[in-house]
Design a protein around this motif. Structure first.
Motif, PDB file in Angstrom:
ATOM      1  N   ASP A   1      35.682   3.480 -13.404  1.00  0.00           N
ATOM      2  CA  ASP A   1      36.161   4.851 -13.505  1.00  0.00           C
ATOM      3  C   ASP A   1      35.838   5.628 -12.230  1.00  0.00           C
ATOM      4  O   ASP A   1      35.205   5.121 -11.307  1.00  0.00           O
ATOM      5  N   GLY A   2      36.265   6.859 -12.158  1.00  0.00           N
ATOM      6  CA  GLY A   2      36.121   7.685 -10.959  1.00  0.00           C
ATOM      7  C   GLY A   2      34.679   7.960 -10.610  1.00  0.00           C
ATOM      8  O   GLY A   2      34.303   8.017  -9.440  1.00  0.00           O
ATOM      9  N   LEU A   3      33.815   8.114 -11.617  1.00  0.00           N
ATOM     10  CA  LEU A   3      32.417   8.426 -11.373  1.00  0.00           C
ATOM     11  C   LEU A   3      31.705   7.257 -10.691  1.00  0.00           C
ATOM     12  O   LEU A   3      30.965   7.443  -9.719  1.00  0.00           O
ATOM     13  N   GLU A   4      31.933   6.035 -11.190  1.00  0.00           N
ATOM     14  CA  GLU A   4      31.310   4.856 -10.578  1.00  0.00           C
ATOM     15  C   GLU A   4      31.798   4.661  -9.149  1.00  0.00           C
ATOM     16  O   GLU A   4      31.023   4.319  -8.257  1.00  0.00           O
ATOM     17  N   TRP A   5      33.103   4.873  -8.944  1.00  0.00           N
ATOM     18  CA  TRP A   5      33.664   4.712  -7.606  1.00  0.00           C
ATOM     19  C   TRP A   5      33.039   5.711  -6.629  1.00  0.00           C
ATOM     20  O   TRP A   5      32.679   5.372  -5.511  1.00  0.00           O
ATOM     21  N   THR A   6      32.846   6.945  -7.075  1.00  0.00           N
ATOM     22  CA  THR A   6      32.246   7.982  -6.234  1.00  0.00           C
ATOM     23  C   THR A   6      30.797   7.634  -5.913  1.00  0.00           C
ATOM     24  O   THR A   6      30.352   7.781  -4.777  1.00  0.00           O
ATOM     25  N   ARG A   7      30.074   7.151  -6.906  1.00  0.00           N
ATOM     26  CA  ARG A   7      28.676   6.766  -6.671  1.00  0.00           C
ATOM     27  C   ARG A   7      28.569   5.639  -5.652  1.00  0.00           C
ATOM     28  O   ARG A   7      27.725   5.667  -4.760  1.00  0.00           O
ATOM     29  N   GLU A   8      29.438   4.631  -5.770  1.00  0.00           N
ATOM     30  CA  GLU A   8      29.414   3.511  -4.831  1.00  0.00           C
ATOM     31  C   GLU A   8      29.785   3.970  -3.426  1.00  0.00           C
ATOM     32  O   GLU A   8      29.214   3.517  -2.441  1.00  0.00           O
ATOM     33  N   LYS A   9      30.749   4.877  -3.350  1.00  0.00           N
ATOM     34  CA  LYS A   9      31.172   5.390  -2.050  1.00  0.00           C
ATOM     35  C   LYS A   9      30.013   6.114  -1.360  1.00  0.00           C
ATOM     36  O   LYS A   9      29.723   5.889  -0.191  1.00  0.00           O
ATOM     37  N   TYR A  10      29.320   6.997  -2.097  1.00  0.00           N
ATOM     38  CA  TYR A  10      28.202   7.730  -1.518  1.00  0.00           C
ATOM     39  C   TYR A  10      27.023   6.809  -1.200  1.00  0.00           C
ATOM     40  O   TYR A  10      26.320   7.011  -0.216  1.00  0.00           O
ATOM     41  N   ALA A  11      26.813   5.812  -2.004  1.00  0.00           N
ATOM     42  CA  ALA A  11      25.732   4.856  -1.736  1.00  0.00           C
ATOM     43  C   ALA A  11      26.014   4.086  -0.453  1.00  0.00           C
ATOM     44  O   ALA A  11      25.124   3.881   0.375  1.00  0.00           O
ATOM     45  N   ALA A  12      27.261   3.666  -0.261  1.00  0.00           N
ATOM     46  CA  ALA A  12      27.629   2.939   0.954  1.00  0.00           C
ATOM     47  C   ALA A  12      27.516   3.845   2.177  1.00  0.00           C
ATOM     48  O   ALA A  12      27.027   3.432   3.233  1.00  0.00           O
TER      49      ALA A  12
END
Length: 129
Positions: free
Chosen positions: A2-13
């Motif tokens: 979902d969008g939340l997981e994608w955003t978290r991964e993006k910020y983590a990277a």
């Protein structure tokens, strides 16, 4: 995903890349500082007498901030031509006195709490007899 997981991964990277970049920058800054220290040490060994150099190294161990100031004064004096020849120990002592007059006085005091010392009395000599 979902969008939340994608955003978290993006910020983590992004955070990992920024952390890696700052580590590389820190490493480069440390390397540059080390090279500057080596250059200053080489310059000081050329323009200072062995006894004066030993005194400065002793000062560097006990008071690094004061030693840094003296090193800067020596480099400036030699480059501007104020000092001719090698700097001997009496000349270094004069520079140290100059730095001492510029540095603020620090007062240190030792406080002794007598009440705690009174708890452990040595007046009793009965030793269990």
């Amino acid at each position: 995903m979902d969008g939340l997981e994608w955003t978290r991964e993006k910020y983590a990277a992004t955070g990992a890349r920024q952390a890696g970049k700052s580590a590389e920058e820190q490493k480069a800054a440390q390397e540059q500082a080390r090279q500057q220290d080596e250059a200053i040490n080489g310059f000081l060994s050329q323009c200072m007498d062995q006894n004066a150099r030993a005194r400065l190294n002793t000062l560097k161990i006990s008071r690094p901030d004061k030693a840094k100031m003296v090193e800067q004064i020596i480099v400036r004096s030699v480059r501007s031509g104020q000092v001719q020849g090698r700097i001997d120990e009496p000349t270094l002592i004069g520079m140290l006195e100059q730095v001492n007059s510029q540095m603020p006085k620090t007062t240190s005091s030792v406080k002794f709490d007598r009440r705690r010392a009174a708890i452990d009395s040595d007046d009793e000599d009965d030793y269990g007899c």
